[in-house]
Structures are given as structure tokens and as C-alpha cells.
Write a protein that holds these residues in place. Structure first.
Motif, short mmCIF file in Angstrom:
data_model
loop_
_atom_site.label_atom_id
_atom_site.label_comp_id
_atom_site.label_asym_id
_atom_site.label_seq_id
_atom_site.Cartn_x
_atom_site.Cartn_y
_atom_site.Cartn_z
N LEU B 95 19.78 -75.87 -32.36
CA LEU B 95 18.43 -76.16 -32.68
C LEU B 95 18.49 -77.76 -33.53
CD1 LEU B 95 16.95 -72.81 -34.24
CD2 LEU B 95 16.30 -74.05 -31.91
N VAL B 96 17.27 -78.73 -33.40
CA VAL B 96 17.03 -79.84 -33.76
C VAL B 96 15.79 -80.15 -34.02
CG1 VAL B 96 16.82 -82.06 -34.01
CG2 VAL B 96 17.95 -81.06 -32.22
N PHE B 97 15.37 -79.57 -36.16
CA PHE B 97 13.79 -79.76 -36.71
C PHE B 97 13.51 -80.54 -36.88
CE2 PHE B 97 15.99 -75.51 -37.56
CZ PHE B 97 17.11 -75.54 -36.98
N GLY B 98 12.12 -80.74 -36.58
CA GLY B 98 11.15 -81.41 -36.96
C GLY B 98 10.98 -81.23 -39.24
N ALA B 99 10.61 -82.48 -39.48
CA ALA B 99 10.31 -82.41 -40.81
C ALA B 99 9.59 -81.45 -41.64
CB ALA B 99 9.95 -84.15 -41.16
N GLY B 100 8.85 -80.52 -41.06
CA GLY B 100 7.97 -80.16 -41.02
C GLY B 100 6.73 -80.25 -41.05
N THR B 101 5.40 -79.85 -41.31
CA THR B 101 3.68 -78.99 -41.60
C THR B 101 4.10 -78.25 -42.95
OG1 THR B 101 3.43 -80.41 -40.03
CG2 THR B 101 1.90 -79.14 -41.04
N ILE B 102 3.61 -78.94 -44.64
CA ILE B 102 3.53 -78.63 -45.29
C ILE B 102 1.70 -78.09 -45.63
CG2 ILE B 102 2.66 -78.08 -47.99
CD1 ILE B 102 5.39 -79.99 -48.16
N LEU B 103 1.37 -76.61 -44.82
CA LEU B 103 -0.09 -76.13 -45.03
C LEU B 103 -0.61 -75.52 -46.19
CD1 LEU B 103 -2.74 -75.22 -43.57
CD2 LEU B 103 -1.12 -73.66 -42.16
N ARG B 104 -1.65 -75.98 -47.14
CA ARG B 104 -2.88 -74.87 -47.64
C ARG B 104 -3.51 -74.54 -47.27
NH1 ARG B 104 -4.60 -77.57 -53.52
NH2 ARG B 104 -4.97 -75.11 -54.46
#
Lengths: 116, 107
Positions: B95-104
Motif C-alpha cells: 500500500l502506498v499512502f497519501g499524506a492524509g486530509t485532516i478534517l475538522r
């Protein structure tokens, strides 16, 4: 219920000591488990693929003598951080591959390692 | 250039809003995963897609293989949706991951 159990969830150790992290597949037999590392505010980085009954496959740049992986049974893989140093402080997560064609990944809750 | 790119990096929404998180990838893949990581660190797999669209409750995930793009939508967002959402693509056995999205999501 949880499919993957990871233990401990949090560990503090002194520099120079070794720490063992366990990853258990609770619901099915896993020939392959994955170990990841995550630094603060960064995404997961694959460290190694743990193969039951054989040597782990390490990603480029990951020291295999530093991060010892043992996958002695179909339900248990362990990651041992040997002679830990403060720069090894991180969040370590294991995952287990999916069953059949589902290919869903099940993740452990993670282990936060702090090396003093 | 990262193999998996997510946007936005950070997202703040008001409760009830419709939310979209995007993921673009450059590698050939066999499947794409959307993951949710809560503040304590635990990761939950939300979807695994190889084509089309999937829906689970208020979550919808779509993928366009030709355009190498996937979106995660959250309808009627709620503060409990606050988390980091991570896109990961399967490249072979990895699996190659994206950096992520921080949702609030604010109430």
C-alpha cells in the motif's frame, strides 16, 4: 470486534533497551502482515512485510538488524526495536491483509513508542 | 512528485455540510483504499475500490481509473467525522499512502 490486536498501545523506554511490539490476527490466519511507521503529522510508511515461516521483506532504508520481525505463527507477528534511540520514537502500526477477494486491510490500534 | 496526492491537506467544515476529499495517484494500481485515522491513532478501513462507486451510510467513495482519481464524500457531516482521512493505493503487494486530509467538523 477487533480483527487485529496490537500490544502494547504505548511504551516508554530508556535509550539502549529493546522493545517488542506484538500484532495478533484475531479472526483469521494471516500469512502476511505489514509493519508501518508514522511520524507526527505524516502519513504511514511501510517498514516491512512479515511473512509467516520465512524472513521478512524490508523496505529500502529500513535496517533489518534494528527492526527485527518474527512471524512464527499464522496469528502472530512481532516487531522488536533493538537498542532503541530517541530517533526511534514514533507510532508503529501493523496491518493484516484481507480475506479472499475483499482485500480489506485491517489495522492494529498502533503502538506509540517514546525512547528517553 | 508523490505517487499519491490528496487534497485538501486540511479541511474545516460546519456540521451538516457536504464534504469532498480528493485523491490522485500516478502509479498503476489494482485497488484504492480510503482509511480513517482518529486522534488516538487507530485506523479503520472505510472502503476498498477497484472501480465505480461504493456507499456506506453517509460515506460515498468513487474512483475513475482512467483519470487516476478518487473522491471520498461525506454527507450531512458531524463532529464525530473529525479525523484524518487517508487514501492508499495498492501497488503490487504494498500500500502506498497519501499524506492524509485532516478534517475538522464544527458543531
Amino acid at each position: 470486534g477487533a480483527v487485529v490486536s496490537q500490544h502494547p498501545s504505548w511504551v516508554i523506554c530508556k535509550s539502549g533497551t529493546s522493545v517488542k511490539i506484538e500484532c495478533r490476527s484475531l479472526d483469521f490466519q494471516a500469512t502476511t502482515m505489514f509493519w508501518y511507521r508514522q511520524f507526527p503529522k505524516q502519513s504511514l510508511m511501510l517498514m516491512a512485510t512479515s511473512n509467516e515461516g520465512s524472513k521478512a521483506t524490508y523496505e529500502q532504508g529500513v535496517e533489518k538488524d534494528k527492526f527485527l520481525i518474527n512471524h512464527a505463527s499464522l496469528t502472530l507477528s512481532t516487531l522488536t526495536v533493538t537498542s532503541a534511540h530517541p530517533e526511534d520514537s514514533s507510532f508503529y502500526i501493523c496491518s493484516v491483509g484481507g480475506r479472499g477477494d475483499e482485500d480489506i486491510q485491517y489495522f492494529g490500534a498502533g503502538t506509540r513508542l517514546s525512547v528517553l | 512528485k508523490n505517487e499519491v496526492e490528496q487534497s485538501p491537506q486540511n479541511l474545516t467544515a460546519q456540521e451538516g455540510e457536504f464534504i469532498t476529499i480528493n485523491c490522485s495517484y500516478s502509479v498503476g494500481i489494482s485497488a484504492l483504499h480510503w482509511l480513517q485515522q482518529h486522534p488516538g491513532g487507530g485506523i479503520v478501513s472505510l472502503f476498498m475500490l477497484s472501480s465505480g462507486k461504493k456507499k456506506h451510510g453517509r460515506l460515498i467513495a468513487t474512483i475513475n481509473i482512467q483519470e487516476k482519481h478518487s473522491s471520498l464524500h461525506i454527507t450531512a457531516s458531524h463532529p464525530r467525522d473529525s479525523a484524518v482521512y487517508i487514501c492508499a493505493v495498492r501497488d503490487g503487494n504494498k500500500l502506498v499512502f497519501g499524506a492524509g486530509t485532516i478534517l475538522r467538523v464544527k458543531s
